[in-house]
Write a protein that holds these residues in place. Structure first.
Motif, mmCIF file in Angstrom:
data_model
loop_
_atom_site.group_PDB
_atom_site.id
_atom_site.type_symbol
_atom_site.label_atom_id
_atom_site.label_comp_id
_atom_site.label_asym_id
_atom_site.label_seq_id
_atom_site.Cartn_x
_atom_site.Cartn_y
_atom_site.Cartn_z
ATOM 1 N N MET A 1 0.823 -1.218 0.000
ATOM 2 C CA MET A 1 0.000 0.000 0.000
ATOM 3 C C MET A 1 0.851 1.261 0.000
ATOM 4 O O MET A 1 0.533 2.234 -0.698
ATOM 5 C CB MET A 1 -0.956 -0.017 1.192
ATOM 6 C CG MET A 1 -2.044 -1.069 1.090
ATOM 7 S SD MET A 1 -3.373 -0.866 2.312
ATOM 8 C CE MET A 1 -2.491 -1.265 3.827
ATOM 9 N N VAL A 2 1.931 1.259 0.759
ATOM 10 C CA VAL A 2 2.796 2.445 0.817
ATOM 11 C C VAL A 2 3.455 2.693 -0.529
ATOM 12 O O VAL A 2 3.490 3.831 -1.031
ATOM 13 C CB VAL A 2 3.860 2.286 1.925
ATOM 14 C CG1 VAL A 2 4.900 3.396 1.832
ATOM 15 C CG2 VAL A 2 3.208 2.302 3.296
ATOM 16 N N LEU A 3 3.971 1.633 -1.159
ATOM 17 C CA LEU A 3 4.648 1.802 -2.440
ATOM 18 C C LEU A 3 3.678 2.250 -3.531
ATOM 19 O O LEU A 3 4.010 3.122 -4.344
ATOM 20 C CB LEU A 3 5.345 0.500 -2.848
ATOM 21 C CG LEU A 3 6.821 0.382 -2.435
ATOM 22 C CD1 LEU A 3 7.002 0.509 -0.920
ATOM 23 C CD2 LEU A 3 7.416 -0.938 -2.924
ATOM 24 N N VAL A 4 2.493 1.670 -3.533
ATOM 25 C CA VAL A 4 1.508 2.055 -4.543
ATOM 26 C C VAL A 4 1.079 3.506 -4.349
ATOM 27 O O VAL A 4 0.966 4.266 -5.321
ATOM 28 C CB VAL A 4 0.297 1.100 -4.491
ATOM 29 C CG1 VAL A 4 -0.874 1.658 -5.284
ATOM 30 C CG2 VAL A 4 0.685 -0.274 -5.023
ATOM 31 N N ARG A 5 0.844 3.903 -3.100
ATOM 32 C CA ARG A 5 0.469 5.301 -2.864
ATOM 33 C C ARG A 5 1.584 6.237 -3.300
ATOM 34 O O ARG A 5 1.308 7.308 -3.857
ATOM 35 C CB ARG A 5 0.141 5.532 -1.389
ATOM 36 C CG ARG A 5 -0.176 6.988 -1.062
ATOM 37 C CD ARG A 5 -0.632 7.208 0.366
ATOM 38 N NE ARG A 5 -1.958 6.652 0.611
ATOM 39 C CZ ARG A 5 -2.643 6.824 1.739
ATOM 40 N NH1 ARG A 5 -2.123 7.550 2.725
ATOM 41 N NH2 ARG A 5 -3.843 6.281 1.890
ATOM 42 N N ARG A 6 2.805 5.847 -3.079
ATOM 43 C CA ARG A 6 3.924 6.746 -3.398
ATOM 44 C C ARG A 6 4.051 6.981 -4.900
ATOM 45 O O ARG A 6 4.210 8.132 -5.339
ATOM 46 C CB ARG A 6 5.232 6.174 -2.835
ATOM 47 C CG ARG A 6 6.440 7.094 -3.031
ATOM 48 C CD ARG A 6 6.295 8.373 -2.240
ATOM 49 N NE ARG A 6 7.416 9.279 -2.466
ATOM 50 C CZ ARG A 6 7.482 10.140 -3.480
ATOM 51 N NH1 ARG A 6 6.486 10.247 -4.346
ATOM 52 N NH2 ARG A 6 8.546 10.925 -3.619
ATOM 53 N N PHE A 7 3.962 5.933 -5.711
ATOM 54 C CA PHE A 7 4.099 6.201 -7.138
ATOM 55 C C PHE A 7 2.816 6.824 -7.711
ATOM 56 O O PHE A 7 2.867 7.548 -8.702
ATOM 57 C CB PHE A 7 4.569 4.968 -7.932
ATOM 58 C CG PHE A 7 3.530 3.942 -8.295
ATOM 59 C CD1 PHE A 7 2.597 4.170 -9.293
ATOM 60 C CD2 PHE A 7 3.537 2.692 -7.685
ATOM 61 C CE1 PHE A 7 1.670 3.197 -9.659
ATOM 62 C CE2 PHE A 7 2.623 1.712 -8.042
ATOM 63 C CZ PHE A 7 1.677 1.977 -9.030
ATOM 64 N N ASP A 8 1.692 6.592 -7.055
ATOM 65 C CA ASP A 8 0.463 7.285 -7.453
ATOM 66 C C ASP A 8 0.598 8.789 -7.238
ATOM 67 O O ASP A 8 0.213 9.594 -8.093
ATOM 68 C CB ASP A 8 -0.713 6.751 -6.644
ATOM 69 C CG ASP A 8 -1.982 7.574 -6.851
ATOM 70 O OD1 ASP A 8 -2.560 7.489 -7.948
ATOM 71 O OD2 ASP A 8 -2.378 8.308 -5.915
ATOM 72 N N ARG A 9 1.156 9.182 -6.098
ATOM 73 C CA ARG A 9 1.365 10.603 -5.825
ATOM 74 C C ARG A 9 2.354 11.207 -6.816
ATOM 75 O O ARG A 9 2.231 12.369 -7.208
ATOM 76 C CB ARG A 9 1.873 10.803 -4.394
ATOM 77 C CG ARG A 9 0.899 10.409 -3.293
ATOM 78 C CD ARG A 9 -0.369 11.264 -3.280
ATOM 79 N NE ARG A 9 -1.341 10.823 -4.284
ATOM 80 C CZ ARG A 9 -2.294 11.592 -4.794
ATOM 81 N NH1 ARG A 9 -2.381 12.851 -4.440
ATOM 82 N NH2 ARG A 9 -3.141 11.117 -5.673
ATOM 83 N N GLU A 10 3.335 10.413 -7.210
ATOM 84 C CA GLU A 10 4.311 10.906 -8.183
ATOM 85 C C GLU A 10 3.650 11.105 -9.538
ATOM 86 O O GLU A 10 3.942 12.071 -10.253
ATOM 87 C CB GLU A 10 5.484 9.930 -8.296
ATOM 88 C CG GLU A 10 6.730 10.526 -8.911
ATOM 89 C CD GLU A 10 7.364 11.598 -8.023
ATOM 90 O OE1 GLU A 10 8.047 12.482 -8.587
ATOM 91 O OE2 GLU A 10 7.189 11.551 -6.793
ATOM 92 N N GLY A 11 2.728 10.189 -9.896
ATOM 93 C CA GLY A 11 1.992 10.349 -11.144
ATOM 94 C C GLY A 11 1.178 11.630 -11.152
ATOM 95 O O GLY A 11 1.101 12.336 -12.170
ATOM 96 N N ASN A 12 0.564 11.938 -10.030
ATOM 97 C CA ASN A 12 -0.204 13.182 -9.903
ATOM 98 C C ASN A 12 0.698 14.395 -10.129
ATOM 99 O O ASN A 12 0.355 15.322 -10.867
ATOM 100 C CB ASN A 12 -0.826 13.247 -8.506
ATOM 101 C CG ASN A 12 -2.278 13.653 -8.521
ATOM 102 O OD1 ASN A 12 -3.097 12.993 -9.150
ATOM 103 N ND2 ASN A 12 -2.607 14.734 -7.834
ATOM 104 N N ALA A 13 1.871 14.374 -9.486
ATOM 105 C CA ALA A 13 2.805 15.495 -9.614
ATOM 106 C C ALA A 13 3.320 15.626 -11.046
ATOM 107 O O ALA A 13 3.454 16.749 -11.573
ATOM 108 C CB ALA A 13 3.970 15.309 -8.643
ATOM 109 N N LEU A 14 3.591 14.499 -11.697
ATOM 110 C CA LEU A 14 4.093 14.537 -13.070
ATOM 111 C C LEU A 14 3.072 15.157 -14.016
ATOM 112 O O LEU A 14 3.430 15.894 -14.936
ATOM 113 C CB LEU A 14 4.450 13.116 -13.527
ATOM 114 C CG LEU A 14 5.748 12.554 -12.960
ATOM 115 C CD1 LEU A 14 5.801 11.044 -13.124
ATOM 116 C CD2 LEU A 14 6.960 13.201 -13.631
ATOM 117 N N GLN A 15 1.800 14.877 -13.797
ATOM 118 C CA GLN A 15 0.783 15.483 -14.648
ATOM 119 C C GLN A 15 0.732 16.990 -14.418
ATOM 120 O O GLN A 15 0.634 17.764 -15.378
ATOM 121 C CB GLN A 15 -0.586 14.852 -14.368
ATOM 122 C CG GLN A 15 -1.655 15.214 -15.398
ATOM 123 C CD GLN A 15 -2.257 16.596 -15.209
ATOM 124 O OE1 GLN A 15 -2.353 17.095 -14.092
ATOM 125 N NE2 GLN A 15 -2.666 17.233 -16.311
#
Length: 363
Positions: free
Chosen positions: A32-46
């Motif tokens: 869950m922590v790893l998935v949330r972290r790259f999800d947040r990075e995807g948000n920032a990249l957009q």
């Protein structure tokens, strides 16, 4: 159905329970922590212009990891466009998701290798695809015992208002297809709340089709894992379809093109923050003395490393040539598509390259 309260207290259920070891729970926490972290990075990249759009899963990690870890290598999963956590569980690299949202490909993983189909953007369409696949499992005799196969399809509460979902449930019921309909009820179909979509709780709709329905705390990874295992076993052993309503909450926007502050109150968001799926597992691990600070620091460092690699890959993705949008549709060349490709490329060649004066077919 709940096995882990928002305060991190373990509770039990007479019909659905689960034995979990410290190592297994640490693994679910890490997921869950790893998935949330790259999800947040995807948000920032957009937000920084590197992606055309991103579909966040913030708040839905337990629903996706619980269901994803219940699947076996024999089962097939059909996602919508938000199932980054299920993709993670099926061995799809986070970087393989980027091309869809950057607009460079339609998905690069092998659906049969990972037993995880490509993302579907059309709301609810994957339910028909999954039902058809599950009907094939039934017709080919791949169900009937614990070693059988099952299909799980993921969709949101808004998709339940689409005809495709209704039709999929009808066909699955009639043909006793081994499919688990996994509805992530995150309370909002973009700007429409669930109460504007249904008079009844969504899981109760299963009664109309003639198969079981159950609501689970979608912010409880243990409860979601337990219910998903049960539902998949029902399908594998030939007992037909099951509907799971994972009652959760979308903590972020529907997509990065959405502004949730225009239709929901801040008080609602704050109330759901107290039910955070990751924090309740963290608290339970500490209370049980199943994890120390060194473990949490290690997971955080791993998540930061994952996000850094995710970002680097995204920023350095090459732009594909214009012809690729046609070349990756069919395994063999299709005459109609080939004609469209030739017409499109001829059109591009009609523009002069301003820097050289040459005809620029690849720009």
């Amino acid at each position: 159905m709940q096995l882990l309260t928002p305060e991190g207290e373990r509770v039990h259920h007479p019909d659905f329970d689960i034995d979990i070891t410290a190592e297994q729970l640490r693994g679910l926490y890490r997921d869950m922590v790893l998935v949330r972290r790259f999800d947040r990075e995807g948000n920032a990249l957009q937000r920084q212009g590197q992606l055309g759009i991103w579909v966040p899963l913030l708040g839905q990690e337990a629903a996706q990891i619980g269901a994803g870890r219940a699947l076996t290598d024999r089962d097939m999963a059909f996602p919508s466009y938000r199932e980054h956590g299920v993709a993670w569980c099926r061995g799809v690299k986070p970087t393989d998701l980027l091309g869809i949202f950057r607009g460079t490909d339609h998905g690069t993983w092998d659906p049969y290798e990972h037993r995880f189909q490509l993302y579907v953007i059309v709301i609810g369409n994957q339910v028909l695809n999954a039902t058809g696949y599950a009907m094939g499992q039934r017709f080919e005799g791949k169900v009937g015992d614990q070693d059988g196969e099952a299909t799980m399809v993921f969709f949101g509460d808004g998709a339940t208002s689409q005809g495709d979902v209704h039709e999929g449930c009808v066909w699955a019921a009639v043909y006793d297809a081994p499919v688990v309909f996994f509805c992530q009820n995150n309370q909002w179909a973009i700007s429409e709340p669930t109460e504007r979509q249904s008079r009844l709780p969504l899981y109760q709709r299963a009664r109309g089709y003639g198969f079981p329905g159950i609501r689970v705390d979608g912010n409880d990874v243990l409860a979601t894992l337990a219910v998903s295992r049960w539902a998949l076993d029902q399908c594998r052993t030939g007992n037909g379809p099951v509907l799971i309503e994972a009652f959760t909450y979308r903590m972020d926007a529907h997509t990065t093109s959405d502004d949730p502050t225009r239709y929901r109150l801040a008080d609602e968001l704050e109330a759901w923050k107290l039910k955070d799926p990751i924090e309740r597992v963290r608290v339970h691990l500490v209370k049980q003395q199943w994890a120390d600070q060194a473990f949490f620091d290690e997971v955080q460092a791993e998540s930061d490393e994952l996000a850094a690699g995710f970002r680097e890959f995204c920023v350095n993705m090459p732009d594909p040539p214009p012809g690729r949008i046609f070349s990756e549709v069919y395994a063999d060349e299709h005459p109609v598509l080939a004609a469209q490709r030739d017409e499109f490329l001829d059109y591009l060649h009609g523009f002069a390259d301003a820097s050289t004066g040459a005809q620029g077919g690849e720009h």
